[in-house]
Design a protein around this motif. Sequence first.
Motif, PDB file in Angstrom:
ATOM      1  N   LYS A 170       5.307  -4.948  13.543  1.00  0.00           N
ATOM      2  CA  LYS A 170       4.510  -5.592  12.405  1.00  0.00           C
ATOM      3  C   LYS A 170       5.054  -6.759  11.868  1.00  0.00           C
ATOM      4  N   ASP A 171       6.610  -6.179  11.665  1.00  0.00           N
ATOM      5  CA  ASP A 171       7.471  -7.389  10.825  1.00  0.00           C
ATOM      6  C   ASP A 171       7.850  -8.302  11.783  1.00  0.00           C
ATOM      7  N   GLU A 172       7.942  -8.172  13.032  1.00  0.00           N
ATOM      8  CA  GLU A 172       8.247  -9.288  13.874  1.00  0.00           C
ATOM      9  C   GLU A 172       6.965 -10.219  14.018  1.00  0.00           C
ATOM     10  N   LEU A 173       6.003  -9.781  13.938  1.00  0.00           N
ATOM     11  CA  LEU A 173       4.720 -10.591  14.188  1.00  0.00           C
ATOM     12  C   LEU A 173       4.501 -11.232  12.793  1.00  0.00           C
ATOM     13  N   ALA A 174       4.670 -10.543  11.634  1.00  0.00           N
ATOM     14  CA  ALA A 174       4.411 -11.403  10.407  1.00  0.00           C
ATOM     15  C   ALA A 174       5.109 -12.417  10.164  1.00  0.00           C
ATOM     16  N   GLN A 175       6.460 -12.307  10.831  1.00  0.00           N
ATOM     17  CA  GLN A 175       7.504 -13.652  10.790  1.00  0.00           C
ATOM     18  C   GLN A 175       6.741 -14.887  11.181  1.00  0.00           C
ATOM     19  N   ARG A 176       5.776 -14.797  12.226  1.00  0.00           N
ATOM     20  CA  ARG A 176       5.119 -15.747  12.785  1.00  0.00           C
ATOM     21  C   ARG A 176       3.730 -16.022  12.182  1.00  0.00           C
ATOM     22  N   GLY A 177       3.355 -15.369  11.215  1.00  0.00           N
ATOM     23  CA  GLY A 177       2.121 -15.650  10.304  1.00  0.00           C
ATOM     24  C   GLY A 177       0.989 -14.742  11.011  1.00  0.00           C
ATOM     25  N   LEU A 178       1.396 -13.561  11.822  1.00  0.00           N
ATOM     26  CA  LEU A 178       0.598 -12.804  12.616  1.00  0.00           C
ATOM     27  C   LEU A 178       0.528 -11.566  11.744  1.00  0.00           C
ATOM     28  N   ASP A 179      -0.777 -10.768  11.940  1.00  0.00           N
ATOM     29  CA  ASP A 179      -1.072  -9.780  11.264  1.00  0.00           C
ATOM     30  C   ASP A 179      -1.606  -8.690  12.367  1.00  0.00           C
ATOM     31  N   LEU A 180      -0.808  -7.561  12.503  1.00  0.00           N
ATOM     32  CA  LEU A 180      -1.005  -6.429  13.340  1.00  0.00           C
ATOM     33  C   LEU A 180      -1.835  -5.563  12.839  1.00  0.00           C
ATOM     34  N   TYR A 181      -3.160  -5.181  13.510  1.00  0.00           N
ATOM     35  CA  TYR A 181      -4.221  -4.351  13.039  1.00  0.00           C
ATOM     36  C   TYR A 181      -3.975  -3.130  13.452  1.00  0.00           C
ATOM     37  N   ASP A 182      -3.821  -2.861  14.898  1.00  0.00           N
ATOM     38  CA  ASP A 182      -3.259  -1.595  15.292  1.00  0.00           C
ATOM     39  C   ASP A 182      -2.478  -1.895  16.510  1.00  0.00           C
ATOM     40  N   ILE A 183      -2.007  -0.556  17.279  1.00  0.00           N
ATOM     41  CA  ILE A 183      -1.085  -0.745  18.465  1.00  0.00           C
ATOM     42  C   ILE A 183      -1.153   0.631  19.036  1.00  0.00           C
ATOM     43  N   LYS A 184      -1.378   0.605  20.378  1.00  0.00           N
ATOM     44  CA  LYS A 184      -1.328   1.802  21.095  1.00  0.00           C
ATOM     45  C   LYS A 184       0.089   1.964  21.775  1.00  0.00           C
TER      46      LYS A 184
END
Length: 228
Positions: A170-184
Motif C-alpha cells: 500500500k505504501d509503495e503504491l501510494a508513492q505513485r498516487g495509487l490507492d490499494l483497495y484490497d489484496i489477496k
Amino acid sequence: MELIYKGKTKDVYQDDDRQIVLYFKDDMTGKDGVFDPGENQVGLQVEGSGKAGLQMTSFFFEKLNAAGIPTHYVDADIEAREMRVRKVSVFGEGLEVICRFKAVGSFTRRYGDYIEEGGELPAYVEMTLKDDERQDPLINEAALETLGILKPGEYGEIAELTVKISEVVKDELAQRGLDLYDIKLEFGRDDETGEVLLIDEISGGNMRVYKSGEYIEPLKLNAILFDA
C-alpha cells in the motif's frame, strides 16, 4: 524440467537441481473475458501479463525479504517468466488471505446494506478456502483449527503478516498516487523449518488498485510502477 502442478495462472516445475520453479502464464482470472481478481476461473489470456506479474512479484518479494519478512522467494528470471522458490506445503488444499482497505467486490456484495462501495476498512483480514466447486468459502479461525488446516496460533500469525505485507504494498503504491483497495495473499509452511511464510505472488492480478477513483488494470499498473 518436470511438471509438478498445472495451475490457472502459473505452472509449478522441479528443475534438474530439484529446485521448485514457478512459470508465470499469460492467463488471468475473470469471467466472460473480463479480468476479476476475485474470480476462481481463467477468464482471459493477455499477452505480456505473465511477465508483468513476475516483474511486480519479484520487486515486492525482494523488498519483503530485505525487510526480514519470511517469503518463499529465492530469485527470478523475468524474461523467462520463471521464479525459483523454497519448497513449501500449503495449508489444507490452499488458503487465500484477503486484506481489505476499502470495500469492493465480494465484500460489498455480502455487506452492502452496511457499507458503501469504496467505504474505508481498517486493514480488514479475511480467509477463504481454495475450493472452486464451493466458490472459495469464507472460513474463520475456529473452523481452520477444528479441521486441522491451521495449528493453534497460526491464524493470528498469518493475519499479522498479512497486514504487515499489505501495508508495504500500500505504501509503495501510494508513492505513485495509487490507492490499494484490497489484496489477496497466500501462505504456507517451509518444508524444512516449518516456518510460516508468504508464497505464490504479489502482482496486479491479485489486487485492486485505483487512482482518483478509477480502477487501474494490471498491465497499466505495471507500466506506472516500472516504465515511468
